[in-house]
Scaffold this active site. Structure first.
Site, PDB file in Angstrom:
ATOM      1  N   SER A 185      43.532  38.007  34.019  1.00 16.48           N
ATOM      2  CA  SER A 185      44.880  38.188  34.562  1.00 16.48           C
ATOM      3  C   SER A 185      45.656  39.147  33.678  1.00 16.48           C
ATOM      4  CB  SER A 185      45.607  36.841  34.620  1.00 16.48           C
ATOM      5  OG  SER A 185      46.978  37.013  34.907  1.00 16.48           O
ATOM      6  N   LYS A 189      43.631  33.250  29.481  1.00 17.93           N
ATOM      7  CA  LYS A 189      43.387  34.583  30.020  1.00 17.93           C
ATOM      8  C   LYS A 189      43.220  35.613  28.906  1.00 17.93           C
ATOM      9  CE  LYS A 189      43.291  33.246  34.227  1.00 17.93           C
ATOM     10  NZ  LYS A 189      42.018  33.251  34.985  1.00 17.93           N
ATOM     11  N   ILE A 210      49.056  39.181  42.705  1.00 17.16           N
ATOM     12  CA  ILE A 210      48.303  39.231  43.953  1.00 17.16           C
ATOM     13  C   ILE A 210      48.653  37.957  44.726  1.00 17.16           C
ATOM     14  CG2 ILE A 210      46.047  39.520  45.001  1.00 17.16           C
ATOM     15  CD1 ILE A 210      46.754  41.726  42.978  1.00 17.16           C
ATOM     16  N   ASP A 236      32.295  21.380  39.886  1.00 18.24           N
ATOM     17  CA  ASP A 236      33.437  21.197  38.989  1.00 18.24           C
ATOM     18  C   ASP A 236      33.109  21.935  37.705  1.00 18.24           C
ATOM     19  OD1 ASP A 236      35.410  20.405  37.255  1.00 18.24           O
ATOM     20  OD2 ASP A 236      34.946  18.262  37.343  1.00 18.24           O
ATOM     21  N   GLY A 271      34.298  30.169  41.889  1.00 17.87           N
ATOM     22  CA  GLY A 271      35.664  30.254  42.385  1.00 17.87           C
ATOM     23  C   GLY A 271      35.760  31.168  43.594  1.00 17.87           C
ATOM     24  N   GLY A 272      34.692  31.241  44.365  1.00 23.48           N
ATOM     25  CA  GLY A 272      34.647  32.153  45.505  1.00 23.48           C
ATOM     26  C   GLY A 272      35.105  31.554  46.818  1.00 23.48           C
ATOM     27  N   SER A 273      35.724  30.393  46.770  1.00 21.55           N
ATOM     28  CA  SER A 273      36.123  29.725  48.006  1.00 21.55           C
ATOM     29  C   SER A 273      37.476  30.182  48.536  1.00 21.55           C
ATOM     30  CB  SER A 273      36.152  28.207  47.787  1.00 21.55           C
ATOM     31  OG  SER A 273      37.049  27.873  46.739  1.00 21.55           O
ATOM     32  N   ALA A 324      46.921  31.634  27.083  1.00 19.09           N
ATOM     33  CA  ALA A 324      45.886  31.638  26.050  1.00 19.09           C
ATOM     34  C   ALA A 324      44.499  31.768  26.659  1.00 19.09           C
ATOM     35  CB  ALA A 324      45.979  30.352  25.222  1.00 19.09           C
ATOM     36  N   TYR A 373      47.591  28.701  30.244  1.00 22.57           N
ATOM     37  CA  TYR A 373      47.142  29.772  31.141  1.00 22.57           C
ATOM     38  C   TYR A 373      47.099  31.092  30.379  1.00 22.57           C
ATOM     39  CZ  TYR A 373      46.761  32.734  35.265  1.00 22.57           C
ATOM     40  OH  TYR A 373      46.325  33.672  36.204  1.00 22.57           O
TER      41      TYR A 373
END
Length: 247
Positions: A140, A157, A186, A67, A18-20, A155, A153
Site C-alpha cells: 500500500s 505495509k 482504490i 485463513d 486474497g483473490g476473492s 507497520a 496497518y
C-alpha cells in the site's frame, strides 16, 4: 527485441492469495483473461458465499478457503496444482476506531498483512524455484506515510516493502523474481470508509494530481507487467501506483 515478448500466460499457473475480492480479484481475473489457470484463496467457506459480494467475481477461478493467519494450515496445505509460475500475495486486513493500538489487534493485523507473506513465501518457494517464477506482493502507499489511527496497518505495509527487497535478494540466484505493488486509494471494501464518504473522498481526491481514484484493474495491469518477461530484469522493487498522490 521487445516485440518477442507478450502477455500470454497460457499454460501458466497463478495463485492469488486474497483473490476473492477487490484488487486481488481483479488481478486473478486479469491473469485468467490472459490464458493462465488461476487459483485463489479467500476467507469464506466456498465460492458461492461470494455471490452477493460487490467486488468479487470468481467465474473461471479455482477457489479454496484459507485463513492466512493460521501458519500451520499454510504449511500443511496440499496444492491442487503441480506447478506454480506466479504467486500474488494480496491479503489485507485493517481495524478502525483505534483498535490497532491494542496489542492483540496489532498482532492480528500484522499476522495477516505481514507474517503470512513470509509463511506463503516459504510454502511456495520450491515450486517457484522449479518454474523460475515470480512473486508479487500487494502492499500500500500507506507504507510511505503515516496513517493516523492505524499503526498496525502502517507497520505491516512498510514491512511488506522491506520484505520484498530481502526476498528478492535471497531468491535471485534461484531465478525467482520478487516485486511489489503499492496502490494508492482504490475503491474496494477495505477503503470504503474513505471512498464512500463524500467529505473524506473530496479531501482525498484533492491530494491526487490525476484527480481520481485508481481502479483494481489498473493495479492488475501492474501485476501483469511485473510477472511478464517485460519485467524480466526487475526484482526487489515496489511500484507506487497512486496517481501521483505522494509526489
Amino acid at each position: 527485441m521487445l516485440a518477442r515478448f507478450n502477455l500470454d500466460f497460457s499454460g501458466r499457473t497463478v495463485l492469488v492469495v486474497g483473490g476473492s475480492g477487490g484488487i486481488g480479484n481483479a488481478i486473478a481475473q486479469t491473469f485468467r483473461g490472459h490464458g493462465a489457470t488461476v487459483h485463489v484463496w479467500g476467507t469464506k467457506a466456498d465460492a458461492r458465499a461470494y455471490a452477493d459480494v460487490a467486488d468479487s467475481n470468481l467465474e473461471g477461478l479455482h477457489y479454496q478457503q484459507m485463513d492466512v493467519s493460521n501458519f500451520d494450515a499454510i504449511e500443511s496445505y496440499q496444492p491442487p496444482f503441480d506447478r506454480l509460475d506466479v504467486l500474488v500475495q494480496s491479503q489485507g486486513f485493517v481495524l478502525y476506531r483505534r483498535q490497532e493500538f491494542e496489542i492483540p489487534s496489532f498482532q492480528k493485523v500484522l499476522g495477516v498483512n505481514l507474517t503470512s507473506l513470509m509463511a506463503c513465501s516459504n510454502k511456495f518457494e520450491p515450486m517457484l524455484t522449479k518454474s523460475r517464477g515470480s512473486m508479487i506482493v500487494v502492499s500500500s502507499s500507506a507504507a510511505y506515510h503515516a496513517t493516523r489511527g492505524n499503526p498496525a496497518y502502517n507497520a505491516s505495509k512498510a514491512g511488506a516493502v522491506g520484505l520484498v527487497r530481502t526476498l528478492a535478494q535471497t531468491f535471485a540466484e534461484k531465478g525467482v523474481r520478487v516485486n511489489g505493488i503499492a496502490p494508492g486509494l482504490i475503491p474496494t471494501r477495505l477503503t470504503a470508509i474513505t471512498t464512500d464518504d463524500a467529505k473524506r473522498s473530496e479531501a482525498a481526491l484533492a491530494r491526487i494530481p490525476m484527480g481520481r481514484f485508481g481502479t483494481p484493474e489498473e493495479m492488475a495491469g501492474v501485476a501483469l507487467f511485473l510477472a511478464s518477461p517485460l519485467a524480466g530484469y526487475v526484482t526487489g522493487q515496489t511500484i507506487l501506483a497512486d496517481g501521483g498522490m505522494l509526489l
